[in-house]
Design a protein around this motif. Structure first.
Motif, PDB file in Angstrom:
ATOM      1  N   VAL A  13     -23.328  39.270  48.133  1.00 46.87           N
ATOM      2  CA  VAL A  13     -23.300  39.232  47.150  1.00 46.87           C
ATOM      3  C   VAL A  13     -25.170  39.562  45.989  1.00 46.87           C
ATOM      4  O   VAL A  13     -23.850  40.240  45.247  1.00 46.87           O
ATOM      5  CB  VAL A  13     -22.585  37.832  46.405  1.00 46.87           C
ATOM      6  N   ARG A  14     -25.207  39.052  46.498  1.00 43.34           N
ATOM      7  CA  ARG A  14     -26.674  39.153  45.828  1.00 43.34           C
ATOM      8  C   ARG A  14     -26.745  40.686  45.450  1.00 43.34           C
ATOM      9  O   ARG A  14     -27.267  41.113  44.327  1.00 43.34           O
ATOM     10  CB  ARG A  14     -28.197  38.636  46.841  1.00 43.34           C
ATOM     11  N   ARG A  15     -26.747  41.253  46.360  1.00 45.70           N
ATOM     12  CA  ARG A  15     -27.343  42.935  47.080  1.00 45.70           C
ATOM     13  C   ARG A  15     -25.791  43.510  45.621  1.00 45.70           C
ATOM     14  O   ARG A  15     -26.191  44.751  45.481  1.00 45.70           O
ATOM     15  CB  ARG A  15     -26.881  43.433  47.682  1.00 45.70           C
ATOM     16  N   SER A  16     -24.881  43.298  45.375  1.00 36.02           N
ATOM     17  CA  SER A  16     -23.463  43.769  45.019  1.00 36.02           C
ATOM     18  C   SER A  16     -23.529  43.668  43.376  1.00 36.02           C
ATOM     19  O   SER A  16     -24.432  42.714  43.105  1.00 36.02           O
ATOM     20  CB  SER A  16     -22.767  43.078  45.150  1.00 36.02           C
ATOM     21  N   ALA A  17     -22.738  44.965  42.044  1.00 37.28           N
ATOM     22  CA  ALA A  17     -23.118  44.553  41.564  1.00 37.28           C
ATOM     23  C   ALA A  17     -21.406  44.365  40.483  1.00 37.28           C
ATOM     24  O   ALA A  17     -21.315  44.219  39.386  1.00 37.28           O
ATOM     25  CB  ALA A  17     -22.918  46.222  40.929  1.00 37.28           C
ATOM     26  N   LEU A  18     -20.209  43.820  41.408  1.00 38.98           N
ATOM     27  CA  LEU A  18     -19.259  43.268  41.258  1.00 38.98           C
ATOM     28  C   LEU A  18     -18.926  42.506  42.047  1.00 38.98           C
ATOM     29  O   LEU A  18     -17.968  41.741  41.476  1.00 38.98           O
ATOM     30  CB  LEU A  18     -18.542  44.706  41.331  1.00 38.98           C
ATOM     31  N   LEU A  19     -19.893  42.356  42.438  1.00 36.02           N
ATOM     32  CA  LEU A  19     -18.769  40.978  43.333  1.00 36.02           C
ATOM     33  C   LEU A  19     -19.072  39.711  42.606  1.00 36.02           C
ATOM     34  O   LEU A  19     -20.611  38.976  42.329  1.00 36.02           O
ATOM     35  CB  LEU A  19     -19.002  40.843  45.099  1.00 36.02           C
ATOM     36  N   VAL A  20     -18.236  38.260  42.785  1.00 37.67           N
ATOM     37  CA  VAL A  20     -18.771  37.366  42.275  1.00 37.67           C
ATOM     38  C   VAL A  20     -18.555  36.201  43.515  1.00 37.67           C
ATOM     39  O   VAL A  20     -17.767  35.597  43.867  1.00 37.67           O
ATOM     40  CB  VAL A  20     -17.973  36.738  40.851  1.00 37.67           C
ATOM     41  N   GLY A  21     -19.839  35.350  43.359  1.00 36.89           N
ATOM     42  CA  GLY A  21     -19.251  33.807  44.476  1.00 36.89           C
ATOM     43  C   GLY A  21     -18.780  32.623  43.906  1.00 36.89           C
ATOM     44  O   GLY A  21     -19.294  32.203  43.433  1.00 36.89           O
ATOM     45  N   ALA A  22     -17.427  32.632  44.520  1.00 40.42           N
ATOM     46  CA  ALA A  22     -16.900  31.645  43.501  1.00 40.42           C
ATOM     47  C   ALA A  22     -16.027  31.045  45.216  1.00 40.42           C
ATOM     48  O   ALA A  22     -15.061  32.217  45.823  1.00 40.42           O
ATOM     49  CB  ALA A  22     -15.942  32.618  42.485  1.00 40.42           C
ATOM     50  N   THR A  23     -15.953  29.882  44.692  1.00 41.35           N
ATOM     51  CA  THR A  23     -14.676  29.570  45.750  1.00 41.35           C
ATOM     52  C   THR A  23     -13.292  29.178  45.646  1.00 41.35           C
ATOM     53  O   THR A  23     -12.380  29.730  46.227  1.00 41.35           O
ATOM     54  CB  THR A  23     -14.692  28.086  46.101  1.00 41.35           C
ATOM     55  N   SER A  24     -12.832  29.556  44.592  1.00 40.22           N
ATOM     56  CA  SER A  24     -11.186  30.451  44.072  1.00 40.22           C
ATOM     57  C   SER A  24     -10.999  31.626  44.411  1.00 40.22           C
ATOM     58  O   SER A  24     -12.117  32.380  44.576  1.00 40.22           O
ATOM     59  CB  SER A  24     -11.252  29.723  42.427  1.00 40.22           C
ATOM     60  N   PHE A  25      -9.698  31.783  44.373  1.00 41.12           N
ATOM     61  CA  PHE A  25      -9.407  33.565  44.352  1.00 41.12           C
ATOM     62  C   PHE A  25      -7.823  34.329  43.704  1.00 41.12           C
ATOM     63  O   PHE A  25      -7.526  33.001  42.562  1.00 41.12           O
ATOM     64  CB  PHE A  25      -9.167  34.016  45.925  1.00 41.12           C
ATOM     65  N   GLY A  26      -7.680  34.852  43.733  1.00 39.38           N
ATOM     66  CA  GLY A  26      -6.549  35.284  42.856  1.00 39.38           C
ATOM     67  C   GLY A  26      -6.783  35.502  41.811  1.00 39.38           C
ATOM     68  O   GLY A  26      -6.093  36.195  40.803  1.00 39.38           O
ATOM     69  N   GLY A  27      -8.521  35.861  41.084  1.00 39.73           N
ATOM     70  CA  GLY A  27      -8.147  36.247  39.592  1.00 39.73           C
ATOM     71  C   GLY A  27      -8.960  37.771  39.550  1.00 39.73           C
ATOM     72  O   GLY A  27      -8.453  38.955  40.848  1.00 39.73           O
ATOM     73  N   VAL A  28      -8.998  37.965  39.147  1.00 32.78           N
ATOM     74  CA  VAL A  28      -9.635  39.464  38.218  1.00 32.78           C
ATOM     75  C   VAL A  28     -11.268  39.915  38.883  1.00 32.78           C
ATOM     76  O   VAL A  28     -10.871  41.203  38.704  1.00 32.78           O
ATOM     77  CB  VAL A  28      -9.372  39.650  36.797  1.00 32.78           C
ATOM     78  N   HIS A  29     -11.449  39.059  39.535  1.00 32.37           N
ATOM     79  CA  HIS A  29     -13.033  39.843  39.707  1.00 32.37           C
ATOM     80  C   HIS A  29     -13.002  39.479  41.347  1.00 32.37           C
ATOM     81  O   HIS A  29     -12.373  38.797  41.703  1.00 32.37           O
ATOM     82  CB  HIS A  29     -13.856  38.681  39.279  1.00 32.37           C
ATOM     83  N   THR A  30     -13.659  40.231  41.498  1.00 31.62           N
ATOM     84  CA  THR A  30     -13.668  40.422  43.361  1.00 31.62           C
ATOM     85  C   THR A  30     -14.422  38.862  43.768  1.00 31.62           C
ATOM     86  O   THR A  30     -15.532  38.775  42.831  1.00 31.62           O
ATOM     87  CB  THR A  30     -14.558  41.336  43.924  1.00 31.62           C
ATOM     88  N   SER A  31     -13.669  38.373  44.136  1.00 27.15           N
ATOM     89  CA  SER A  31     -14.188  36.855  45.164  1.00 27.15           C
ATOM     90  C   SER A  31     -15.041  36.492  46.296  1.00 27.15           C
ATOM     91  O   SER A  31     -14.424  37.658  46.773  1.00 27.15           O
ATOM     92  CB  SER A  31     -14.114  35.645  44.019  1.00 27.15           C
ATOM     93  N   VAL A  32     -16.085  36.306  46.570  1.00 27.18           N
ATOM     94  CA  VAL A  32     -16.850  36.383  48.072  1.00 27.18           C
ATOM     95  C   VAL A  32     -17.113  34.284  48.231  1.00 27.18           C
ATOM     96  O   VAL A  32     -17.802  34.222  47.402  1.00 27.18           O
ATOM     97  CB  VAL A  32     -17.616  36.803  48.530  1.00 27.18           C
ATOM     98  N   ASP A  33     -16.348  34.739  49.244  1.00 24.98           N
ATOM     99  CA  ASP A  33     -16.867  32.612  49.370  1.00 24.98           C
ATOM    100  C   ASP A  33     -16.941  32.413  50.559  1.00 24.98           C
ATOM    101  O   ASP A  33     -16.047  32.528  51.545  1.00 24.98           O
ATOM    102  CB  ASP A  33     -15.010  31.570  48.633  1.00 24.98           C
ATOM    103  N   ARG A  34     -18.311  31.858  50.781  1.00 25.86           N
ATOM    104  CA  ARG A  34     -18.524  31.384  52.785  1.00 25.86           C
ATOM    105  C   ARG A  34     -17.801  30.372  53.117  1.00 25.86           C
ATOM    106  O   ARG A  34     -18.472  28.665  52.506  1.00 25.86           O
ATOM    107  CB  ARG A  34     -19.888  31.457  52.269  1.00 25.86           C
TER     108      ARG A  34
END
Length: 373
Positions: free
Chosen positions: A314-335
């Motif tokens: 997530v830190r090195r990405s320009a597009l990924l968002v660290g977030a716990t929900s899903f299904g939104g317009v932004h690509t998100s990553v959740d550990r």
């Protein structure tokens, strides 16, 4: 329109939210944020009387959700958890046996064990693979498919055939698949429950949930439960879900396209130890998913080396968002291990958004090149 007829997904979504064609009326849905309504002398005459009981925007949303799920009716709630807990309270009683997913959303298990079990409900936890066997002795079965976050798939037709002859009630959490990807009622489920917070509203800006089905007796109990317990959906939030449904077909198509492309890229990436996506031909759930899903969804589950590797992605990405929900317009990553899911520290759920596919692939590939180093 019902599922399987001639309209495509975007047309179905637009038709579901369409109002009657009355000259002078707005084309789009209009929110009615009312808590109190004018009452007449006839106390049984008013359809709307108080905002916790009825709301015109609720009814339009519930009609749209029922249409998309192929249901006779739907009941909207203030969140996905409000929908699940309300329906579980309505259909279980002391002495009954409830099966819940052992590999699904963790808060459902927590609610069942912390609140229903002490009130005399026998709670059985079963994985997707165990669900049909566990249903043999159950009164109520709640299945989540594909499961969150592991993306295992339950054979819904087989499970329904296990439940129906015995009169067991089958509920299916359709959040990850959405009604555009899967129709549990057509496969034999009694009720569908889902979080509209995710892909249906699609913009990470509200909480909502619903239950849909063809059991009039259960729908009535749910409406009574909502009235008395008060887990209502705000009129403005209901309007936002309706507004989001208008673009659901477009958004979900791109999310599924992105997820399939990301899964294909990651399955051979040296920084990735495992990938799960029902659309991959070699995925353990692919055969069942192909039989019962029209689209395989926008979520990909991956395993990286460790927690640091996920954070670095997530830190090195320009597009990924660290977030716990899903299904939104932004690509998100959740550990997911951070929330207590029984997964490895490097397990991540990637919820693909609507970015251009080539941009998303290039960004993830670039971010993984140094992840964990």
């Amino acid at each position: 329109m019902t599922y399987g007829e001639t309209y495509g997904d975007s047309t179905r979504s637009l038709k579901a939210i369409a109002a009657e064609h009355v000259p002078g009326d707005p084309v789009g849905p209009v929110p009615v944020p009312a808590a109190a309504y004018h009452l007449g002398a006839d106390e049984d005459d008013a359809l709307d009387s108080y905002g916790r009981r009825h709301n015109p925007t609720w009814r339009q949303l519930e009609s749209a959700l029922a249409t998309l799920e192929g249901a006779a009716a739907a009941v909207a709630f203030g969140s996905g958890m409000a929908a699940i807990t309300s329906v579980l309270r309505a259909v279980t009683e002391p002495g009954s046996t409830l099966v819940v997913p052992a590999d699904g959303y963790y808060q459902v298990r927590a609610y069942a064990t912390e609140y229903l079990a002490p009130r005399g409900v026998t709670v059985v936890q079963a994985t997707c693979a165990q669900m049909c066997e566990a249903a043999r002795d159950a009164d109520v079965v709640l299945a989540e498919t594909p499961s969150n976050p592991g993306l295992d798939v339950v054979d819904l037709h087989r499970l329904a055939m296990q439940c129906r002859p015995r009169g067991a009630l089958l509920l299916v959490d359709n959040t990850t698949a959405t009604p555009l990807g899967q129709q549990p009622l057509a496969l034999g489920a009694d009720l569908v429950v889902a979080s509209a917070t995710k892909a249906l509203s699609g913009h990470h800006d509200l909480l909502a949930g619903y239950v849909a089905g063809n059991r009039a007796d259960v729908i009535e109990r749910l409406q009574r439960e909502r009235l008395l317990a008060g887990p209502i959906l705000g009129a403005f939030e209901a309007w936002l879900v309706l507004r989001g449904l208008g673009t659901l077909g477009l958004r979900f198509e791109r999310q599924c396209q992105n997820a399939a492309a990301v899964a294909m890229m990651l399955r051979s990436h040296p920084a990735v130890t495992a990938v799960r996506y029902p659309g991959l031909p070699d995925d353990p759930s692919h055969a069942i998913a192909t039989r019962q899903m029209r689209r395989f969804g926008g979520i990909v589950s991956v395993e990286l080396a460790d927690a640091d590797a996920v954070h670095d992605l997530v830190r090195r990405s320009a597009l990924l968002v660290g977030a716990t929900s899903f299904g939104g317009v932004h690509t998100s990553v959740d550990r997911r291990a951070r929330w207590g899911d029984p997964v490895s520290p490097g397990f991540a759920r990637i919820s693909c958004g609507i970015e251009d596919t080539d941009d998303l692939l290039a960004d993830i590939d670039s971010a993984l090149a140094g992840a964990g180093r």
